[in-house]
Design an enzyme around this catalytic site. Sequence first.
Site, PDB file in Angstrom:
ATOM      1  N   GLU A 181      -1.623   6.652  -0.731  1.00 21.68           N
ATOM      2  CA  GLU A 181      -3.116   6.582  -0.634  1.00 21.68           C
ATOM      3  C   GLU A 181      -3.184   8.137   0.069  1.00 21.68           C
ATOM      4  O   GLU A 181      -3.577   9.104  -0.467  1.00 21.68           O
ATOM      5  CB  GLU A 181      -3.564   5.700   0.042  1.00 21.68           C
ATOM      6  CG  GLU A 181      -4.893   5.589   0.379  1.00 21.68           C
ATOM      7  CD  GLU A 181      -5.662   4.634   1.375  1.00 21.68           C
ATOM      8  OE1 GLU A 181      -6.860   4.630   1.592  1.00 21.68           O
ATOM      9  OE2 GLU A 181      -4.728   3.947   2.059  1.00 21.68           O
ATOM     10  N   HIS A 226       0.821  -1.266   0.032  1.00 21.10           N
ATOM     11  CA  HIS A 226       0.168   0.177   0.167  1.00 21.10           C
ATOM     12  C   HIS A 226       0.820   1.385   0.001  1.00 21.10           C
ATOM     13  O   HIS A 226       1.798   1.395   0.930  1.00 21.10           O
ATOM     14  CB  HIS A 226      -0.819  -0.004   1.541  1.00 21.10           C
ATOM     15  CG  HIS A 226      -2.159  -0.704   1.303  1.00 21.10           C
ATOM     16  ND1 HIS A 226      -1.716  -2.403   0.935  1.00 21.10           N
ATOM     17  CD2 HIS A 226      -3.164  -0.856   1.380  1.00 21.10           C
ATOM     18  CE1 HIS A 226      -3.006  -2.624   1.084  1.00 21.10           C
ATOM     19  NE2 HIS A 226      -3.936  -1.926   1.339  1.00 21.10           N
TER      20      HIS A 226
END
Length: 366
Positions: free
Chosen positions: A226, A223
């Site tokens: 974001e 990830h």
Amino acid sequence: MCHTHLNPNWHSFLASLPKCEHHVHLEGCLTPSLIFSLASKNNVTLPSASENPAYASIDTLSHRYGHFSSLDDFLSFYFIGMTVLKTESDFTELAWSYFQKAHVDGVRHAEVFFDPQVHQDRGVPYATIVDGYVAGCKRAERELGLSTRLIMCFLKHLPVESAEKLYATALDAGHLTPQVGCQDGESVIHGLGASSSEIGPAKDMFRNIYTSASAKGINLTAHAGEEGDASYIATALEIGATRIDHGVRLAEDPELMKRVAEQGVLLTVCPVSNVQLKVVERISQVPIRKFLDAGVKFSINSDDPAYFGAYILECYCAVQEALNLSVEEWKRIAVNSVEGSWIGGERKEELLREIEECIGKYKGLL
């Protein structure tokens, strides 16, 4: 989420389009009804209504899920929800509930995240978690015809030592095998990822694990980009990730975007999640059009569908309503999703044929 403005032919096309989902957290598929059901079964005490009014009922919890103020606000509910998972059958039931919904939405291949550390911290054995999820995956393959992959996530808000211990456990169990030349279905865990709070922990906190796993030929994703800026994406790639989860802030760095496009790195974009967690105000601000124009490969995913109110078909529909993509653009998204999947060539060819059949069927109708 209800998409009432989409042309019926478009809805039918998007429903029929064969999909690969690469960014869905199994723990993020815990619906309020399943949380209350498993809490009752396992004698787990959820927060009282006085402690947190959201937990007064299934309805109040469902309503609260539509109003997260940030990633950390969402995570507080996410980790409470996890506490109801105790037995192997709980993990199997959770996975199966996701796969059934995904199958209805046209998912043909699913690569699903799971977060063992939080469960282990509650005293749930590693084998209970993995065996439960594997059973769910096998049932989906057997009964629904899906191909599946399990991706084990390390959590950035926990100490690095916790992740290192989990990595060693998975290696000792023989669950992490090199993916190059690996036949479909051989591995138990098909890749490693990193999730949870983005801003705060060191960008490269899992460098040692990723260096080791990369040397062993293990698939790596992370990830990044974001809440954090594009430098988080650059660092994830630098430490060995070959895929980026979210990655929407890539659009802020044209040079890095060009490099990502040239290298064929797949982004696993989650548009509805981005709106729900206030990364953007509306779907049209997710840089999908920029990525298409720049040749950046991406797939569209649901992330934590039980919390964000949209499974994958609803995410596809939301993107189409906001951006009015062409059939050819959807074909490119579908093809890139297949080609970026961690599956063998034979399965990829099968899925690519299904996409061609779908496009052929709908091309004259849209």
